[in-house]
Design a protein around this motif. Structure first.
Motif, PDB file in Angstrom:
ATOM      1  N   THR A  86       0.843  -1.189   0.000  1.00 56.24           N
ATOM      2  CA  THR A  86       0.000   0.000   0.000  1.00 56.24           C
ATOM      3  C   THR A  86       0.882   1.245   0.000  1.00 56.24           C
ATOM      4  OG1 THR A  86      -1.688  -1.164   1.272  1.00 56.24           O
ATOM      5  CG2 THR A  86      -1.819   1.233   1.209  1.00 56.24           C
ATOM      6  N   PRO A  87       0.764   2.105  -1.035  1.00 55.72           N
ATOM      7  CA  PRO A  87       1.611   3.308  -1.079  1.00 55.72           C
ATOM      8  C   PRO A  87       1.302   4.254   0.077  1.00 55.72           C
ATOM      9  CG  PRO A  87      -0.100   3.394  -2.762  1.00 55.72           C
ATOM     10  CD  PRO A  87      -0.160   2.024  -2.174  1.00 55.72           C
ATOM     11  N   GLN A  88       2.317   5.008   0.478  1.00 55.87           N
ATOM     12  CA  GLN A  88       2.144   5.936   1.593  1.00 55.87           C
ATOM     13  C   GLN A  88       1.190   7.062   1.230  1.00 55.87           C
ATOM     14  OE1 GLN A  88       5.803   7.637   2.995  1.00 55.87           O
ATOM     15  NE2 GLN A  88       4.835   8.789   4.647  1.00 55.87           N
ATOM     16  N   GLY A  89       1.288   7.557  -0.012  1.00 59.47           N
ATOM     17  CA  GLY A  89       0.451   8.664  -0.451  1.00 59.47           C
ATOM     18  C   GLY A  89      -0.683   8.213  -1.347  1.00 59.47           C
ATOM     19  N   CYS A  90      -0.918   8.969  -2.404  1.00 60.57           N
ATOM     20  CA  CYS A  90      -1.979   8.651  -3.353  1.00 60.57           C
ATOM     21  C   CYS A  90      -1.555   7.456  -4.212  1.00 60.57           C
ATOM     22  CB  CYS A  90      -2.265   9.863  -4.243  1.00 60.57           C
ATOM     23  SG  CYS A  90      -3.484   9.536  -5.540  1.00 60.57           S
ATOM     24  N   SER A  91      -2.442   6.466  -4.343  1.00 64.77           N
ATOM     25  CA  SER A  91      -2.113   5.259  -5.108  1.00 64.77           C
ATOM     26  C   SER A  91      -1.994   5.538  -6.603  1.00 64.77           C
ATOM     27  CB  SER A  91      -3.176   4.184  -4.859  1.00 64.77           C
ATOM     28  OG  SER A  91      -4.461   4.673  -5.185  1.00 64.77           O
ATOM     29  N   PHE A  92      -2.509   6.661  -7.074  1.00 66.38           N
ATOM     30  CA  PHE A  92      -2.446   7.004  -8.495  1.00 66.38           C
ATOM     31  C   PHE A  92      -1.233   7.881  -8.811  1.00 66.38           C
ATOM     32  CE2 PHE A  92      -4.234   9.320 -12.309  1.00 66.38           C
ATOM     33  CZ  PHE A  92      -4.267   8.198 -13.146  1.00 66.38           C
ATOM     34  N   PHE A  93      -0.385   8.140  -7.824  1.00 62.89           N
ATOM     35  CA  PHE A  93       0.703   9.107  -7.968  1.00 62.89           C
ATOM     36  C   PHE A  93       1.590   8.834  -9.183  1.00 62.89           C
ATOM     37  CE2 PHE A  93       5.095  10.383  -7.216  1.00 62.89           C
ATOM     38  CZ  PHE A  93       4.954  11.740  -6.943  1.00 62.89           C
ATOM     39  N   ASP A  94       2.053   7.597  -9.352  1.00 65.37           N
ATOM     40  CA  ASP A  94       3.017   7.288 -10.415  1.00 65.37           C
ATOM     41  C   ASP A  94       2.450   7.476 -11.816  1.00 65.37           C
ATOM     42  OD1 ASP A  94       5.011   6.700  -8.619  1.00 65.37           O
ATOM     43  OD2 ASP A  94       4.541   4.561  -8.534  1.00 65.37           O
ATOM     44  N   ARG A  95       1.131   7.448 -11.958  1.00 69.16           N
ATOM     45  CA  ARG A  95       0.507   7.536 -13.281  1.00 69.16           C
ATOM     46  C   ARG A  95      -0.132   8.899 -13.543  1.00 69.16           C
ATOM     47  NH1 ARG A  95      -3.425   2.475 -13.836  1.00 69.16           N
ATOM     48  NH2 ARG A  95      -3.098   2.859 -16.065  1.00 69.16           N
ATOM     49  N   CYS A  96      -0.163   9.743 -12.519  1.00 69.42           N
ATOM     50  CA  CYS A  96      -0.915  10.995 -12.598  1.00 69.42           C
ATOM     51  C   CYS A  96      -0.111  12.087 -13.299  1.00 69.42           C
ATOM     52  CB  CYS A  96      -1.316  11.454 -11.197  1.00 69.42           C
ATOM     53  SG  CYS A  96      -2.347  12.937 -11.197  1.00 69.42           S
ATOM     54  N   GLU A  97      -0.751  12.779 -14.220  1.00 66.81           N
ATOM     55  CA  GLU A  97      -0.114  13.888 -14.930  1.00 66.81           C
ATOM     56  C   GLU A  97      -0.251  15.206 -14.165  1.00 66.81           C
ATOM     57  OE1 GLU A  97      -1.986  13.885 -18.728  1.00 66.81           O
ATOM     58  OE2 GLU A  97      -1.094  11.974 -19.370  1.00 66.81           O
ATOM     59  N   GLU A  98      -0.973  15.198 -13.047  1.00 69.34           N
ATOM     60  CA  GLU A  98      -1.200  16.424 -12.274  1.00 69.34           C
ATOM     61  C   GLU A  98      -0.676  16.286 -10.844  1.00 69.34           C
ATOM     62  OE1 GLU A  98      -5.310  17.678 -12.590  1.00 69.34           O
ATOM     63  OE2 GLU A  98      -5.543  16.506 -14.423  1.00 69.34           O
ATOM     64  N   ARG A  99       0.239  15.379 -10.610  1.00 68.68           N
ATOM     65  CA  ARG A  99       0.693  15.091  -9.246  1.00 68.68           C
ATOM     66  C   ARG A  99       1.459  16.256  -8.642  1.00 68.68           C
ATOM     67  NH1 ARG A  99       3.771  10.835 -12.311  1.00 68.68           N
ATOM     68  NH2 ARG A  99       5.789  11.742 -12.818  1.00 68.68           N
ATOM     69  N   MET A 100       1.386  16.325  -7.312  1.00 71.06           N
ATOM     70  CA  MET A 100       2.101  17.322  -6.530  1.00 71.06           C
ATOM     71  C   MET A 100       2.939  16.601  -5.478  1.00 71.06           C
ATOM     72  SD  MET A 100      -1.002  20.102  -5.981  1.00 71.06           S
ATOM     73  CE  MET A 100      -1.987  18.936  -5.028  1.00 71.06           C
ATOM     74  N   ASP A 101       3.815  17.328  -4.811  1.00 66.76           N
ATOM     75  CA  ASP A 101       4.696  16.716  -3.811  1.00 66.76           C
ATOM     76  C   ASP A 101       3.911  16.031  -2.700  1.00 66.76           C
ATOM     77  OD1 ASP A 101       6.941  17.467  -5.164  1.00 66.76           O
ATOM     78  OD2 ASP A 101       7.306  19.275  -3.974  1.00 66.76           O
ATOM     79  N   ILE A 102       2.821  16.663  -2.249  1.00 75.18           N
ATOM     80  CA  ILE A 102       2.058  16.103  -1.139  1.00 75.18           C
ATOM     81  C   ILE A 102       1.407  14.772  -1.512  1.00 75.18           C
ATOM     82  CG2 ILE A 102      -0.126  17.287  -1.696  1.00 75.18           C
ATOM     83  CD1 ILE A 102      -0.513  17.697   1.315  1.00 75.18           C
ATOM     84  N   CYS A 103       1.170  14.576  -2.810  1.00 79.24           N
ATOM     85  CA  CYS A 103       0.511  13.342  -3.262  1.00 79.24           C
ATOM     86  C   CYS A 103       1.361  12.108  -2.957  1.00 79.24           C
ATOM     87  CB  CYS A 103       0.225  13.413  -4.758  1.00 79.24           C
ATOM     88  SG  CYS A 103      -0.811  14.803  -5.260  1.00 79.24           S
ATOM     89  N   ARG A 104       2.679  12.245  -2.996  1.00 78.98           N
ATOM     90  CA  ARG A 104       3.561  11.129  -2.711  1.00 78.98           C
ATOM     91  C   ARG A 104       3.609  10.805  -1.214  1.00 78.98           C
ATOM     92  NH1 ARG A 104       8.108   8.946  -5.186  1.00 78.98           N
ATOM     93  NH2 ARG A 104       8.235  10.625  -6.722  1.00 78.98           N
ATOM     94  N   LYS A 105       3.422  11.803  -0.370  1.00 76.78           N
ATOM     95  CA  LYS A 105       3.669  11.645   1.058  1.00 76.78           C
ATOM     96  C   LYS A 105       2.434  11.280   1.865  1.00 76.78           C
ATOM     97  CE  LYS A 105       7.222  15.222   0.621  1.00 76.78           C
ATOM     98  NZ  LYS A 105       7.578  16.621   0.972  1.00 76.78           N
TER      99      LYS A 105
END
Length: 326
Positions: free
Chosen positions: A286-305
């Motif tokens: 289970t990813p720490q942040g948003c599960s769609f982070f690696d595929r998202c074209e609109e991701r932000m730093d907070i999305c990973r965390k």
């Protein structure tokens, strides 16, 4: 209380305990279904749609188990019931149409015996004899558009076409006039004409009986024409839910917009079809942040965390995305 949903799911977690580790099939699912509505659940294969349907019915196969959460049906927490209590609801007040109807039917029993068994199991107080149950089974076959119903009662599943087997499954699902019917890919492997007939049949029976429907599907065209609400699943959780009009007119989550862009369009004939880059992440981790982070074209730093919260946008529109929470 008036206005309470027929079905409410809160923070549902379902895992499969394997030798490779814990597979997180559902992670914090929240969902409401109103009485008389049809809810479409969409998403790529492996996103947890079928596991969600099985979790509602308490049919998660071993080594799977529901870790935590609550599933309220007509005010009763299904997860707090004994197996006997759940069996009284399953097939009676909640029914399910499984994928691949030919393999879901028992090949060594006639379809009449199988429908009659459901009727006698859940309506034994009213249906005293086997002949009464078979008469009701014949009536259900007529309601789902199968001609010569009393003759067809003697048929075995292998003697019927895929479309007719699907009609038999619908007849079984509606035999006890359930309050909720869950249909898991009910039109898979059917030709377009039969698909339209099956959906029209389900919609007509729903209007006659007041049954609510959860429709698991990959086909957004079916959702647009058949459902009142839609929920988008990704990596074991719901990332967006909305009324169908808002869902198609104003999709919010980047994953939802990607799904809609991937639908073939006559206006773009000759152009390369869009596909969402990457793959659904492994559910073993289970990813720490948003599960769609690696595929998202609109991701932000907070999305990973950090995992994004659910944000309400409008009356019936919910989205799990940091872009609407900051």
């Amino acid at each position: 209380m008036p206005g309470d949903p027929l079905l409410r799911i809160e923070d549902l977690h379902t895992r499969f305990l394997t030798s490779r580790g814990d597979l997180h099939a559902l992670t914090g699912v929240d969902l409401d279904l109103s009485k008389g509505d049809t809810l479409g659940i969409v998403g790529e294969s492996g996103c947890g749609k079928s596991v969600l349907a099985l979790s509602i019915l308490g049919l998660v196969p071993s080594p799977g188990r529901i870790e935590r959460g609550r599933i309220f049906f007509e005010g009763t927490d299904l997860l707090g019931l004994s197996q006997d209590g759940l069996r009284r609801i399953r097939g009676g007040r909640i029914s399910m149409i499984f994928q691949e109807p030919v393999t879901s039917l028992n090949p060594v029993y006639t379809i009449g015996d199988q429908i009659a068994e459901v009727i006698r199991l859940h309506q034994g107080d009213q249906v005293k004899t086997r002949s009464m149950a078979r008469s009701m089974a014949a009536h259900m076959l007529e309601k789902v558009g199968i001609s010569n119903a009393r003759v067809r009662l003697k048929d075995y599943p292998h003697q019927l076409s895929g479309g007719m087997c699907q009609r038999v499954m619908i007849a079984m699902a509606l035999a006890c006039r359930p309050r909720l019917m869950i249909a898991d890919e009910p039109t898979t492997a059917l030709d377009v004409t039969t698909q339209a007939q099956i959906l029209s049949l389900m919609n007509g029976l729903k209007e006659q009986t007041g049954t609510s429907i959860i429709l698991v599907t990959h086909d957004l065209g079916i959702v647009e024409g058949f459902c009142q609400n839609c929920a988008v699943m990704y990596a074991g959780t719901i990332v967006e839910s909305a009324g169908v009009e808002d869902f198609f007119a104003d999709p919010l989550h980047p994953y939802t917009r990607g799904l809609l862009r991937a639908v073939p369009d006559v206006a773009s004939r000759g152009q390369r079809l869009y596909s969402i880059p990457g793959q659904v992440p492994s559910l073993w981790e289970t990813p720490q942040g948003c599960s769609f982070f690696d595929r998202c074209e609109e991701r932000m730093d907070i999305c990973r965390k950090q995992r994004p919260p659910i944000v309400k946008k409008g009356n019936n529109h919910m989205v799990r995305c940091w872009r609407y929470a900051t």
